[in-house]
Design an enzyme around this catalytic site. Sequence first.
Site, PDB file in Angstrom:
ATOM      1  N   ASP A  98      56.003  16.288  68.747  1.00  0.00           N
ATOM      2  CA  ASP A  98      56.550  15.039  69.250  1.00  0.00           C
ATOM      3  C   ASP A  98      55.835  14.678  70.549  1.00  0.00           C
ATOM      4  O   ASP A  98      55.234  15.537  71.206  1.00  0.00           O
ATOM      5  CB  ASP A  98      58.059  15.213  69.511  1.00  0.00           C
ATOM      6  CG  ASP A  98      58.739  13.870  69.737  1.00  0.00           C
ATOM      7  OD1 ASP A  98      58.343  12.891  69.065  1.00  0.00           O
ATOM      8  OD2 ASP A  98      59.652  13.798  70.595  1.00  0.00           O
TER       9      ASP A  98
ATOM     10  N   ASP B  10      65.826  17.510  65.710  1.00  0.00           N
ATOM     11  CA  ASP B  10      64.584  17.927  66.375  1.00  0.00           C
ATOM     12  C   ASP B  10      64.969  18.919  67.441  1.00  0.00           C
ATOM     13  O   ASP B  10      65.473  18.560  68.505  1.00  0.00           O
ATOM     14  CB  ASP B  10      63.898  16.677  66.963  1.00  0.00           C
ATOM     15  CG  ASP B  10      62.769  17.020  67.917  1.00  0.00           C
ATOM     16  OD1 ASP B  10      62.251  18.167  67.846  1.00  0.00           O
ATOM     17  OD2 ASP B  10      62.368  16.129  68.709  1.00  0.00           O
TER      18      ASP B  10
ATOM     19  N   SER C 147      52.302   4.662  67.417  1.00  0.00           N
ATOM     20  CA  SER C 147      53.710   4.512  67.049  1.00  0.00           C
ATOM     21  C   SER C 147      54.098   3.092  66.692  1.00  0.00           C
ATOM     22  O   SER C 147      55.191   2.872  66.170  1.00  0.00           O
ATOM     23  CB  SER C 147      54.598   5.000  68.187  1.00  0.00           C
ATOM     24  OG  SER C 147      54.319   6.359  68.426  1.00  0.00           O
TER      25      SER C 147
END
Lengths: 670, 373
Positions: free
Chosen positions: A385, A369, A345
Amino acid sequence: MSRTFPGWHAAKGIFDRDRARQRAQLKDVDRERRDFASRTLVVFVVVAVICCVLTARMVWLTVFKHDEYRTISEDNRIQMFGVPPPRGRIYDRAGNVLADNVPVFSIFVIPELTDDVDATLSEIAALVELSDDEIEAFHTLASESFPHSPIRVKPQISPEERAVVEVNRHRLSGVLVQPDTVRHYPYGEVMAHAVGSVRRKTAEDIRRLDRRRYSRTQFVGKRGVEAFYEHSLHGEPGSRQVEVDAHGREQRELARNPPVPGRNLTLHLDASLQVAAAEALGERRGAVVAIDPRSGGILAMASVPSYDPNLFVTGMDPAVYNELANSPKKPLFNRATNGRYAPGSTFKPVVALAALAAGVTDWERTIVDSDGTYRLPNGSREYRDWTWTKDNGGGQGVIDLHRAIYRSSNIYFFELGNRLPVDVVPRFAEQFGYGHVSSIDVAGASPGLLPDSEWKTGARGEGWYPGDNLNLVVGQGDLLATPLQLATVVAIIANRGRVVRPRMLLDSDESLAEFEENEEQSAVTGPTPDDWRRMVAAMEAVVHRGNQGYLQNGTAWAYIGQDIAYRMAGKSGTAQVVGIAQGEEYNEEELDEYSRKHAWFTAFAPVDDPRIAVCVLVENGGSGSSVAGPVAREVIDHYVLPSLAAAPSRSTALASESGRALAAPPRPGD
Amino acid sequence: MPSDYARTLPLGDASGRALVRLHLDPWLLLGLGAIVAFGLLVLYSASHRDLETLANQALRIGAAFAVMFVAAQLNPRIYLRWAPALYILGIVLLIAVLLFGTTVKGSQRWLDLPGLPSFQPSELMKLAVPLAIAWYFHARSLPPRIRHVLAALALCALPTALIVPQPDLGTGLMVAAGGVAVILMSGIRWRVVGALTSLVVLASPALWFVMTAYQKERVLTFLDPGRQPQDAGWNITQSKAAIGSGGFSGKDLFNGTQSQLDFLPESQTDFIIAVIGEELGLVGITLLLVLYLLVVARALLMATEARDTFGRLAAGGLTLVFFAYVFVNVGMVSGLLPVVGVPLPLVSYGGTSAVTLLLGFGIVMSIYGHATR
């Protein structure tokens, strides 16, 4: 009986005739004397002629061939000996010595003066420990030296060893204990990977290096700064014109041309920061790279575990070397410059800026989401996720770009990845140093890997699939980067786009041939100043946004943001080491240590006036925010807090925004 | 004549007469003394100014002079009478050396007899051969007949053949040279000399097969000094470099780099003339050669004054042995001849050749001093 002997009469006749003639001539003494005198004269003339021939020969040698023979005789007696230059020292920015030359005693052998070199070496080995490497090194040096010159057998002996050798000197002909210098690294393993080390010149070095420059050199830089600046650190050898005898023993010095000492180097490194970085990592495997974003200067570059470079200087016990070389913890491996890991990330800010520059998104657009998963249109594969578990299908809700950064939403970036054209991200990311070596003087730094469609065609023989884009935007897939590269990326973000190239060298006696900056001040093209400002704000929220409820807090706030005395911007990352099957959950307890995720944290501070940019990697550490984050905090604290203490008013004002009370018990953030 | 002659000497009447009464020739003594003095000076330099070496050599030369004085007192008739016996004794000892000799430095040259210091019988032959051939011709008419020449050559060849395989080519050559010198001086016709010389030249390739490996090596090295730079060729290269670098007037005594820094091998012994060349230059070498030539001239002149054939031939032969040393040594060191172990007479360090050569001159003085007109 004698009468029957054939020829007796003839022989007797000849004898009688002889006697008769002899008798007749006996009285002719005067004639004989005259004959002898004339004959003697002839002989004397011959003798005189021979003397003339000998003299003529001498005239030929001394007059006509004089120049030639004078040259031969001068060449005999005059020898040029190289004088090794003292190696340059290496200092940190505060003037602490990182690499020094220290006086020691070493054992030398003059082969010519020994009865048998091998026997002498065995005798020495009986007194002090002598490894095969040392014996081999001796033979290597002996093969290219005069038999009368002392050759180092055992460098750097202890006072006890010296005493033992001195006591036995009487039976060790040709063995000397002499003062010597060796390279010494006062910081030992803390600086090993940053500064590097020298090793004794090997047979391979002799083939590779300039024979003239290195004829009397003992050590050659093999790693790190020592290797990169080898030429400048080495200096130029001097020479001595010496009269020698036929055995090569020096009689007197005729002329001297002193060596030019190697350049002293001052590095950007901050030794105390380096120590703090190594201590922050502790027993964990990993790396810390700290860069001053203003200059690109590398303030700290730690790779843990490390090794004692002093062991390499004089050659070590093979058992010790094997242990170092074969340890699964890889202490000899410089993770900071050569460890290639998926950035995870930590790549998201770069992707976000690429998308902003490409007009694919803006700061206001939102996505929802709902269940923590994402599917490509018409795709069956489920992309998840980091918050997803089998039991939790809730998702993170409404997400804009700001929140996508501080919550590190994969779903937002998957959606972005689906809409970003092929190769937009790689072309943009290049500007930050991904996929190539942007450092100026870091020896052997790895370029990492920045995959694009062209690379994939070449490496895999297939095209760039939409799924590749999805892996890329969350820093997974084929993308690989080193901690040094990620520290550079975060430094460039700290600079709001101004590109810096990482460098070790701060200053030197004079400009060095190896240091080629040829750098026009460049900036990352694409994002607007507002994009940079808002990206920095989002990364600031990663650390400082707290007390808002779990889904509203920055991913790192719970671990490092609650009691912080200055403003820090950061981005965590967690890189998968092994693939997790569809529908399976990542379970740390079930995986062996070396299969667990790598933890990243990249950060810079202070936000408004960045003076340090840090990248922390903890191999198989797990969660970036909870594992790597505190390491980064500790390193930045060490660097920033002392200067804040000098100006307390500003620091307290900045710190007040940080929350005091803990919200819900933190879950490991991404 | 001796008393008249004494007056012509530069020594003053009384001492001159004393010398003549002792059968010593002042001119020859002067020449030999000059060579010895020159030699000691150069040896002092070649030994890196080592007084012990110098004293040693002075002692040996002194002993050799003593031997010469004694030899000069004996009547030449004694040499004539004992010449054949000496020769036969020498041959017997040479055979003994081949059978029981002591090997030193790879050569079997020395004989250790109980109760005697060890010695080299080949050294004895350097005197015994000229004396024996002079004895042989003394009893025969001169000029000699071919078969007498052949017999004399055989007398000369036998000891040479025993010495060369020791191996000692240098001494063998000197022994042969003494014999050949006597034969030449005996009045042999020049065409015979020519014939024999060409025979020797033609036969010389055959020598190759009787030479030892190291002797062959030396000849090859002579033909091509670069062949073995670290060995025999090295010696010659270094000696030529020493002489050549000395130039006309040398680098001055004690200042020769080749000799003082040990580049010149055997600088105190066989190669000492290279030290002279390097430090005293062409001037020094020429001076020494002139001294040798004067000594030879004086000794030959003395030979012509001898009373009989034996005296003339022995004195002439012994003188030419001396010169053969000079020729072979200087020729070798300057690269004109192959390397053979022959010292420079009265200059090289060592006592053996000095004793032999001065004993020879003692005999020459005896022959001259006992001559009556």
